[in-house]
Design a protein around this motif. Structure first.
Motif, PDB file in Angstrom:
ATOM      1  N   THR A 296       5.164  15.115 -10.444  1.00  0.00           N
ATOM      2  CA  THR A 296       6.373  15.094  -9.056  1.00  0.00           C
ATOM      3  C   THR A 296       5.594  14.368  -7.903  1.00  0.00           C
ATOM      4  OG1 THR A 296       6.933  17.264  -9.470  1.00  0.00           O
ATOM      5  CG2 THR A 296       6.930  16.894  -7.348  1.00  0.00           C
ATOM      6  N   ALA A 297       6.286  13.136  -7.306  1.00  0.00           N
ATOM      7  CA  ALA A 297       5.832  12.449  -6.470  1.00  0.00           C
ATOM      8  C   ALA A 297       6.901  11.530  -5.647  1.00  0.00           C
ATOM      9  CB  ALA A 297       4.605  11.552  -6.815  1.00  0.00           C
ATOM     10  N   PHE A 298       6.588  10.868  -4.949  1.00  0.00           N
ATOM     11  CA  PHE A 298       7.499   9.933  -4.191  1.00  0.00           C
ATOM     12  C   PHE A 298       6.811   8.444  -4.783  1.00  0.00           C
ATOM     13  CE2 PHE A 298      10.708   8.227  -1.830  1.00  0.00           C
ATOM     14  CZ  PHE A 298      10.247   7.295  -0.824  1.00  0.00           C
ATOM     15  N   TYR A 299       7.665   7.884  -5.386  1.00  0.00           N
ATOM     16  CA  TYR A 299       7.039   6.225  -6.198  1.00  0.00           C
ATOM     17  C   TYR A 299       7.744   5.033  -5.371  1.00  0.00           C
ATOM     18  CZ  TYR A 299       5.442   9.034  -9.892  1.00  0.00           C
ATOM     19  OH  TYR A 299       4.770   9.977 -10.662  1.00  0.00           O
ATOM     20  N   LEU A 300       6.888   4.235  -5.000  1.00  0.00           N
ATOM     21  CA  LEU A 300       7.286   3.271  -4.093  1.00  0.00           C
ATOM     22  C   LEU A 300       7.097   1.870  -4.929  1.00  0.00           C
ATOM     23  CD1 LEU A 300       5.764   4.367  -0.745  1.00  0.00           C
ATOM     24  CD2 LEU A 300       8.263   3.687  -1.207  1.00  0.00           C
ATOM     25  N   CYS A 301       7.929   1.047  -4.939  1.00  0.00           N
ATOM     26  CA  CYS A 301       7.793  -0.108  -5.572  1.00  0.00           C
ATOM     27  C   CYS A 301       7.782  -1.170  -4.330  1.00  0.00           C
ATOM     28  CB  CYS A 301       9.093  -0.640  -6.310  1.00  0.00           C
ATOM     29  SG  CYS A 301       9.118  -2.379  -7.021  1.00  0.00           S
ATOM     30  N   ALA A 302       6.958  -2.434  -4.524  1.00  0.00           N
ATOM     31  CA  ALA A 302       6.913  -3.341  -3.545  1.00  0.00           C
ATOM     32  C   ALA A 302       6.795  -4.683  -4.186  1.00  0.00           C
ATOM     33  CB  ALA A 302       5.547  -3.082  -2.535  1.00  0.00           C
ATOM     34  N   SER A 303       6.835  -5.877  -3.466  1.00  0.00           N
ATOM     35  CA  SER A 303       6.616  -7.028  -4.048  1.00  0.00           C
ATOM     36  C   SER A 303       6.062  -7.956  -3.098  1.00  0.00           C
ATOM     37  CB  SER A 303       8.025  -7.743  -4.564  1.00  0.00           C
ATOM     38  OG  SER A 303       9.049  -8.202  -3.411  1.00  0.00           O
ATOM     39  N   SER A 304       5.463  -9.272  -3.384  1.00  0.00           N
ATOM     40  CA  SER A 304       4.923 -10.173  -2.450  1.00  0.00           C
ATOM     41  C   SER A 304       4.931 -11.203  -2.931  1.00  0.00           C
ATOM     42  CB  SER A 304       3.452  -9.771  -2.087  1.00  0.00           C
ATOM     43  OG  SER A 304       2.754  -9.730  -3.022  1.00  0.00           O
ATOM     44  N   THR A 305       4.895 -12.598  -2.180  1.00  0.00           N
ATOM     45  CA  THR A 305       5.068 -13.989  -2.869  1.00  0.00           C
ATOM     46  C   THR A 305       3.800 -14.011  -3.662  1.00  0.00           C
ATOM     47  OG1 THR A 305       3.795 -14.689  -0.926  1.00  0.00           O
ATOM     48  CG2 THR A 305       6.026 -14.722  -0.666  1.00  0.00           C
ATOM     49  N   ASP A 306       2.906 -13.485  -3.262  1.00  0.00           N
ATOM     50  CA  ASP A 306       1.584 -13.617  -4.296  1.00  0.00           C
ATOM     51  C   ASP A 306       0.624 -12.498  -4.033  1.00  0.00           C
ATOM     52  OD1 ASP A 306      -0.751 -16.400  -4.901  1.00  0.00           O
ATOM     53  OD2 ASP A 306      -0.248 -14.492  -6.083  1.00  0.00           O
ATOM     54  N   LEU A 307      -0.264 -12.412  -4.666  1.00  0.00           N
ATOM     55  CA  LEU A 307      -1.266 -11.075  -4.587  1.00  0.00           C
ATOM     56  C   LEU A 307      -1.875 -11.295  -3.300  1.00  0.00           C
ATOM     57  CD1 LEU A 307      -2.980 -10.502  -8.031  1.00  0.00           C
ATOM     58  CD2 LEU A 307      -1.331  -9.327  -7.094  1.00  0.00           C
ATOM     59  N   GLY A 308      -2.199 -10.182  -2.381  1.00  0.00           N
ATOM     60  CA  GLY A 308      -2.880 -10.298  -1.239  1.00  0.00           C
ATOM     61  C   GLY A 308      -2.005 -10.711   0.074  1.00  0.00           C
TER      62      GLY A 308
END
Lengths: 113, 112
Positions: B86-98
């Motif tokens: 049980t939690a709130f799950y967030l997805c993210a993206s970026s052009t590259d790590l960091g």
């Protein structure tokens, strides 16, 4: 993993006040980011900082990359009710394993009753 | 508009059941991430992927699995081995790590 200490953990604001929060680390960072999260939504990027000493504004928000590269602060001037939310700092450590960002625990901004 | 889409917004799981959370991005980003957020807490990294067909464990990977068969998609499976899902799950993206990450609006998972 890397630790980011964000303070205060929570604060109450009154409309019109200036407020400040900061993030510190024992490691040297080469990137500092500030995000805001509204209830039930994902964090939104507010400001990105890439150089020591850099001072950047976004409307009523101002953030600075500390000279030591181990800290950053975020100021909100003339706060308004919609400033309520959770503010996260995030940073990238030089030569970090996997080069990933590390997030602070957040500062919860609430309105004074 | 370019962005990250998470679905569903709310999800319920029965005991012993696996569930899969969807994350799709049309930002042409190489890197994607999954975070877990508990009430009043910060973000904890579950898994991340730097490029298609590659992914790495984050800080709390136990009880979770991912795949990255397409650049646009990074689904997260919460397995029955995750005892406190049980939690709130967030997805993210970026052009590259960091690089600065862009987040979806999250999926709230609850146990029936």
């Amino acid at each position: 993993g890397q630790q980011l200490n964000q303070s205060p953990q929570s604060m109450f604001i009154q409309e019109g006040e200036d407020v400040s929060m900061n993030c510190t680390s024992s490691s040297i960072f080469n990137t500092w980011l500030w995000y805001k999260q509204d209830p039930g939504e994902g964090p939104v990027l507010l400001i990105a900082l890439y150089k020591a000493g850099e001072l950047t504004s976004n409307g009523r928000l101002t953030a600075q990359f500390g000279i030591t590269r181990k800290d950053s602060f975020l100021n909100i001037s003339a706060s308004i009710p919609s400033d309520v939310g959770i503010y996260f700092c995030a940073g990238r450590v030089i030569k970090a394993a996997g080069n990933k960002l590390t997030f602070g625990g957040g500062t919860r901004v609430l309105v004074k009753p | 508009d370019g962005g990250i889409t998470q679905s569903p917004k709310y999800l319920f799981r029965k005991e012993g059941q696996n569930v899969t959370l969807s994350c799709e991005q049309n930002l042409n980003h190489d890197a994607m991430y999954w975070y877990r957020q508990d009430p009043g807490q910060g973000l904890r990294l579950i898994y991340y992927s730097q490029i298609v067909n590659d992914f790495q464990k984050g800080d709390i990977a136990e009880g979770y699995s991912v795949s990255r068969e397409k650049k646009e998609s990074f689904p997260l499976t919460v397995t029955s081995a995750q005892k406190n899902p049980t939690a709130f799950y967030l997805c993210a993206s970026s052009t590259d790590l960091g690089q600065p990450q862009h987040f979806g609006d999250g999926t709230r998972l609850s146990i029936l």
